[in-house]
Design a protein around this motif. Structure first.
Motif, PDB file in Angstrom:
ATOM      1  N   UNK A  57       0.836  -1.214   0.000  1.00  0.00           N
ATOM      2  CA  UNK A  57       0.000   0.000   0.000  1.00  0.00           C
ATOM      3  C   UNK A  57       0.868   1.261   0.000  1.00  0.00           C
ATOM      4  N   UNK A  58       1.903   1.276   0.839  1.00  0.00           N
ATOM      5  CA  UNK A  58       2.809   2.431   0.893  1.00  0.00           C
ATOM      6  C   UNK A  58       3.476   2.665  -0.458  1.00  0.00           C
ATOM      7  N   UNK A  59       3.959   1.593  -1.082  1.00  0.00           N
ATOM      8  CA  UNK A  59       4.736   1.743  -2.309  1.00  0.00           C
ATOM      9  C   UNK A  59       3.897   2.101  -3.522  1.00  0.00           C
ATOM     10  N   UNK A  60       2.583   1.852  -3.467  1.00  0.00           N
ATOM     11  CA  UNK A  60       1.746   2.148  -4.629  1.00  0.00           C
ATOM     12  C   UNK A  60       1.694   3.635  -4.949  1.00  0.00           C
ATOM     13  N   UNK A  61       1.981   4.490  -3.966  1.00  0.00           N
ATOM     14  CA  UNK A  61       1.913   5.927  -4.198  1.00  0.00           C
ATOM     15  C   UNK A  61       3.175   6.478  -4.868  1.00  0.00           C
ATOM     16  N   UNK A  62       4.171   5.643  -5.040  1.00  0.00           N
ATOM     17  CA  UNK A  62       5.425   6.110  -5.629  1.00  0.00           C
ATOM     18  C   UNK A  62       5.428   5.861  -7.135  1.00  0.00           C
ATOM     19  N   UNK A  63       5.771   6.893  -7.891  1.00  0.00           N
ATOM     20  CA  UNK A  63       5.871   6.797  -9.337  1.00  0.00           C
ATOM     21  C   UNK A  63       7.204   7.379  -9.790  1.00  0.00           C
ATOM     22  N   UNK A  64       7.655   7.026 -10.984  1.00  0.00           N
ATOM     23  CA  UNK A  64       8.974   7.497 -11.413  1.00  0.00           C
ATOM     24  C   UNK A  64       9.066   9.005 -11.604  1.00  0.00           C
ATOM     25  N   UNK A  65       7.945   9.641 -11.899  1.00  0.00           N
ATOM     26  CA  UNK A  65       7.973  11.083 -12.181  1.00  0.00           C
ATOM     27  C   UNK A  65       7.188  11.876 -11.137  1.00  0.00           C
ATOM     28  N   UNK A  66       5.925  12.128 -11.433  1.00  0.00           N
ATOM     29  CA  UNK A  66       5.126  12.989 -10.563  1.00  0.00           C
ATOM     30  C   UNK A  66       4.573  12.227  -9.365  1.00  0.00           C
ATOM     31  N   UNK A  67       4.527  12.892  -8.219  1.00  0.00           N
ATOM     32  CA  UNK A  67       3.971  12.313  -7.014  1.00  0.00           C
ATOM     33  C   UNK A  67       2.455  12.172  -7.163  1.00  0.00           C
ATOM     34  N   UNK A  68       1.907  11.030  -6.709  1.00  0.00           N
ATOM     35  CA  UNK A  68       0.475  10.767  -6.847  1.00  0.00           C
ATOM     36  C   UNK A  68      -0.360  11.812  -6.121  1.00  0.00           C
ATOM     37  N   UNK A  69       0.051  12.203  -4.916  1.00  0.00           N
ATOM     38  CA  UNK A  69      -0.707  13.204  -4.167  1.00  0.00           C
ATOM     39  C   UNK A  69      -0.753  14.538  -4.910  1.00  0.00           C
ATOM     40  N   UNK A  70       0.298  14.859  -5.626  1.00  0.00           N
ATOM     41  CA  UNK A  70       0.319  16.095  -6.419  1.00  0.00           C
ATOM     42  C   UNK A  70      -0.690  16.023  -7.556  1.00  0.00           C
TER      43      UNK A  70
END
Length: 426
Positions: free
Chosen positions: A70-83
């Motif tokens: 669950x923690x790692x799903x929010x990480x992407x190579x470019x833009x932050x998911x929360x952004x």
């Protein structure tokens, strides 16, 4: 879309299963500007031993991997998911339980855009050796922090005392040692097993048009391809009926000691009976230990308990238990008072007036809770992942009798199925 009307709650529920297996539930709430969406998989911390039907061998994975994922799903190579969510005016979050992992957002505008962000990031994992190693340090600190939290420690130690083998006894986050075993490959392995659309549910509630929402979701899913789903076989150890330990004691830096009593109950596999047991047990416990009970009035005035005293009950297909307690200067005295209250009700019966007050209180709580979009979506999700429609609760509760409540208490309580967790001052 299939339409189900729940007149007692003034709800219309629309459901549809897409061609890739994803189940969508839409609950429009006229007059609401807000939209709340919950995208969930039937995968929680208890799912640490499993195989697919196409496999012959059971896979055992490290404890805490569902939460780690669950923690790692929010990480992407470019833009932050929360952004990305913030760009469309949405607030986002996620959580993992023993049986599910959920990702969510709430917004008042740009619903289609936010749905696309939700579906896209959850269906596009990005794990690397480096970001996995970094996360181990973050989650290790989180685990240590909770170990020093008195309320959490009292609860977690009670779970270990009640259950001997069921993985519900293990912290959802795992242990500092277990998460060190997690690798990029094990994350992808679990992801591809449990995050298939066939094992997932999307619930959208609030100011929405159901058909339009279905069209948006379908457009998003049509752009993606998924392998054929292989049903999951979950392996859970056989749990003894009795508790593992009757009492556990720990010392922490607390102002007041804590006492939490656990009543180990029997899980329920049938959805209708699960719903009935959930609501009926709640009526029983509220009548005996709720804020309007004789117990609460008597012992809050004497100073044995304070406003932290409460009860809760949880029943699933894999486990069930009640918990009662809070802060107290005398844990042993509180433990004795709780047990004596239950045994007195078993011998003397539950007063009809007490039963009826608690039954009406529960009905009121159901009505008011569904004014909250979050409560509506979370109830639909937790029950929906177990193939239960919870919204006929009003009819169920209206049919309960005092005699049924007394019988439920007899089923719930047995001295061999009682544990007590105490946290005292250093």
């Amino acid at each position: 879309m299939k339409r189900t009307e729940v007149k007692s709650l003034n709800l219309e529920i629309y459901s549809h299963q897409l061609s890739n297996g994803l189940r969508l539930v839409c609950i429009p709430r006229p007059g609401y500007q807000q939209v709340y969406a919950l995208f969930s998989t039937a995968y929680g911390s208890c799912d640490n031993s499993f195989r697919t039907e196409s496999e012959s061998e059971i896979r055992k994975v490290p404890d805490g991997i569902a939460h780690f994922l669950e923690h790692k799903m929010f990480e992407e190579p470019d833009e932050d998911v929360f952004s990305r969510f913030a760009k469309y005016g949405a607030s986002a979050n996620a959580f993992t339980t023993y049986l599910q992992t959920s990702y969510l957002f709430s917004c008042t505008d740009s619903v289609q855009e936010n749905l696309n962000v939700l579906l896209d990031f959850v269906q596009h994992p990005y794990f690397t050796d480096a970001n996995v190693e970094k996360e181990k340090g973050i989650i290790s600190e989180e685990i240590r922090m909770y170990d020093d939290h008195p309320d959490w420690r009292c609860y977690s130690e009670l779970m270990k005392a009640m259950y001997e083998k069921n993985p519900v006894r293990i912290d959802i986050a795992g242990t500092v040692e277990s998460i060190q075993e997690i690798t990029k490959d094990t994350l992808y392995d679990c992801y591809h097993t449990f995050y298939h659309p066939e094992n997932m549910l999307l619930v959208v509630v609030g100011g929405i048009d159901p058909q339009q929402t279905l069209d948006w979701v379908d457009q998003n899913q049509q752009k993606k391809s998924f392998p054929a789903f292989s049903p999951i076989v979950r392996q859970y150890p056989k749990e003894p009926e009795t508790v593992y330990q009757q009492q556990v004691l720990h010392s922490l830096d607390v102002v007041r000691p804590k006492c939490l009593l656990g009543l180990k109950d029997f899980p329920v596999t049938d959805g209708e009976n699960m719903l009935r047991q959930d609501w009926l047990t709640g009526i029983v416990l509220d009548g005996l230990f709720g804020k309007a009970s004789v117990f609460y009035e008597t012992f809050s005035q004497s100073g044995l308990i304070d406003q932290t005293f409460s009860w809760e009950y949880e029943v699933t297909k894999n486990y069930a238990h009640a918990m009662i307690g809070g802060n107290t200067e005398s844990p042993q005295e509180l433990q004795k008072a709780i047990v004596e209250t239950i045994e007195r009700a078993l011998s003397d019966g539950i007063e009809a007036e007490t039963f009826e007050r608690s039954r009406k209180k529960l009905l009121g709580r159901i009505y008011t809770s569904y004014d909250s979009l979050a409560s509506l979506a979370r109830d639909m999700t937790s029950y929906g992942l177990q193939s239960i429609l919870p919204f006929h609760a009003i009819d169920v509760c209206s049919s309960f009798t005092c005699e049924q409540a007394e019988q439920r208490l007899k089923e719930l309580y047995s001295k061999e199925r009682v544990s007590c967790s105490i946290v005292k001052s250093l």
